[in-house]
Design a protein around this motif. Sequence first.
Motif, PDB file in Angstrom:
ATOM      1  N   UNK A 135      -7.406  -3.656   6.018  1.00 13.80           N
ATOM      2  CA  UNK A 135      -7.131  -4.046   4.627  1.00 13.80           C
ATOM      3  C   UNK A 135      -5.835  -4.839   4.537  1.00 13.80           C
ATOM      4  N   UNK A 136      -4.810  -4.349   5.243  1.00 10.72           N
ATOM      5  CA  UNK A 136      -3.533  -5.064   5.227  1.00 10.72           C
ATOM      6  C   UNK A 136      -3.704  -6.456   5.830  1.00 10.72           C
ATOM      7  N   UNK A 137      -4.494  -6.547   6.896  1.00 11.68           N
ATOM      8  CA  UNK A 137      -4.714  -7.846   7.526  1.00 11.68           C
ATOM      9  C   UNK A 137      -5.416  -8.807   6.560  1.00 11.68           C
ATOM     10  N   UNK A 138      -6.378  -8.267   5.816  1.00 11.20           N
ATOM     11  CA  UNK A 138      -7.070  -9.116   4.836  1.00 11.20           C
ATOM     12  C   UNK A 138      -6.117  -9.612   3.767  1.00 11.20           C
ATOM     13  N   UNK A 139      -5.221  -8.733   3.309  1.00 11.93           N
ATOM     14  CA  UNK A 139      -4.343  -9.147   2.217  1.00 11.93           C
ATOM     15  C   UNK A 139      -3.318 -10.184   2.659  1.00 11.93           C
ATOM     16  N   UNK A 140      -3.071 -10.307   3.974  1.00 14.96           N
ATOM     17  CA  UNK A 140      -2.196 -11.402   4.388  1.00 14.96           C
ATOM     18  C   UNK A 140      -3.024 -12.585   4.892  1.00 14.96           C
ATOM     19  N   UNK A 141      -4.267 -12.636   4.473  1.00 11.73           N
ATOM     20  CA  UNK A 141      -5.063 -13.849   4.657  1.00 11.73           C
ATOM     21  C   UNK A 141      -5.792 -13.988   5.982  1.00 11.73           C
ATOM     22  N   UNK A 142      -5.771 -12.959   6.822  1.00 11.55           N
ATOM     23  CA  UNK A 142      -6.474 -13.095   8.099  1.00 11.55           C
ATOM     24  C   UNK A 142      -7.983 -12.962   7.881  1.00 11.55           C
ATOM     25  N   UNK A 182      -2.875 -17.479   9.349  1.00  8.95           N
ATOM     26  CA  UNK A 182      -3.660 -17.847   8.166  1.00  8.95           C
ATOM     27  C   UNK A 182      -3.181 -19.157   7.543  1.00  8.95           C
ATOM     28  N   UNK A 199      -9.690 -13.063  13.200  1.00  9.74           N
ATOM     29  CA  UNK A 199      -8.240 -12.898  13.394  1.00  9.74           C
ATOM     30  C   UNK A 199      -7.828 -11.441  13.246  1.00  9.74           C
ATOM     31  N   UNK A 239      -5.406  -0.693   8.161  1.00 11.80           N
ATOM     32  CA  UNK A 239      -4.981  -1.781   9.040  1.00 11.80           C
ATOM     33  C   UNK A 239      -5.756  -3.065   8.750  1.00 11.80           C
ATOM     34  N   UNK A 266       0.817  -1.210   0.000  1.00  6.97           N
ATOM     35  CA  UNK A 266       0.000   0.000   0.000  1.00  6.97           C
ATOM     36  C   UNK A 266       0.854   1.264   0.000  1.00  6.97           C
ATOM     37  N   UNK A 288       1.561  -3.005  11.011  1.00  4.21           N
ATOM     38  CA  UNK A 288       0.840  -3.023  12.283  1.00  4.21           C
ATOM     39  C   UNK A 288       1.732  -2.384  13.352  1.00  4.21           C
TER      40      UNK A 288
END
Lengths: 246, 253
Positions: free
Chosen positions: B153-160, A109, B164, B151, A87, A93
Amino acid sequence: MPETAIELVGVNKWYGTFHVLKDIDLIVGAGQKVVICGPSGSGKSTVVRCINRLEEHQKGTIRVDGIELTNDPKSVAAIRSEVGMVFQQFNLFPHLTVLENLTLGPMKARGYSKTEAEDRARHYLERVHIPDQALKRPGQLSGGQQQRVAIARSLCMEPKVLLFDEPTSALDPEMISEVLDVMVELADEGMTMVVVTHEMGFARKVADNMVFMDAGEIVEHGPPEEFFGAPRSERCQKFLSQILQH
Amino acid sequence: MKKLIVFSLPFLLLSGCSSSSTWGWYVIDPRTASGWTNVKFLISGMGDTILISVIAAVISIILGLLVALPGLSNRWPIRLINRVYVEFIRSIPLLPMLFWVFYGLPIVFQSMGMNIPIDPFWGAIITLAISDSAFTAEIYRAGIQSIPKGQSEAAQTIGLNYAQTMRYVILPQAIRRILPPLANQFIYIVKMSAFASVIGMQELTRRANELVVTEYRPLEIYTLLILEYLVLVLIISAGVRWLERRMGSDERS
């Protein structure tokens, strides 16, 4: 033409009545690098964000590695596991260390053990040239370092495709090249990449295909020699002359 | 003039220990046997006040999160669940709610064929927890909404997945930010637990009321009661400060 990694056919999207994407057709072959440019508000970020369902398209089909993107959570999850994203604002985080940022996805994941995930994380930190920052928090790093950590975080999920949404636009000028260098290395290693950027030097160096968007449509596309050498449309000529002026 | 009042205040209070007719500190003077008995009697309500407050706060913190999450949905029917709960619960004054839970809820249970008696202890906890959860839910919602969209969005892109993303990315950051208002709510619960006295819970206020009835010294006894709450709240405040330092809530981001 190599195997198709990403395929967009007739993709349309509206925000309310505002038509953001108009009949977008785009094919990215495995290992290809596509650079998308265009004025702000042209929909270039939206295209990239539709590919991994951060935005929903309303019409048309999107396929990644043969999987069609639908509302089925399974299809979304399957596509996200193939697609990494970097991005503009890094989106690391802040409450976790660099190492924890990198191991979170693989552990939660993918179910990797902590040692496996950490080995992998250190491997990719090495790849982006910051092996010694693993235990720091993102806030303690420079912008360029943060963006490289973000790239490493995506790589830890071993995606087939990497999407970049203006990865250097939030960086100070002196840090842009350290990020672009990493991206060029990735490109050389054969990663499939879709990059939204205004860094035309980078585009000339790595792009197999240039895409120019304006007002929600793809106005022009082609290999960089043609694209930069002899842009056909007036809008594209104007845009290029503006950003290449200085 | 101001100085005069400030200086004379302690004398006014202390003078009662000896002879004045307005103050009669003897009733809770720990140096006398009867005074010491009274003080011990008053303080003996502390345990239940703390226990009720802590259990109610824990339930409120969990319940508040469960109520807050649907309020963040993209779909309005799900958001509506949150709105209805919050608007309804926070409009009920605590005392009527306490009566309803203590006297009414067992009848509701009975009509449903269940025999669940509600004692003052659990009646107070249920009321405090539910009443407070509407406020806690709003605090959570504000906290979660304050975390930038990038935040999740980034979590979604790493599969969470959603759970989670909440657990590892959003909530740790949100809770750090909402710790001060959550602490406020806890202090509020401690004070509101005084209402439990009216359904017969033997906590601090009830003890004071009982002693007043036998000793006829409301001024001294309620003064001590107020000081007891003051000490409790100061201890909580100190604990929260410590927690904030540990979690970094006191830093500016």
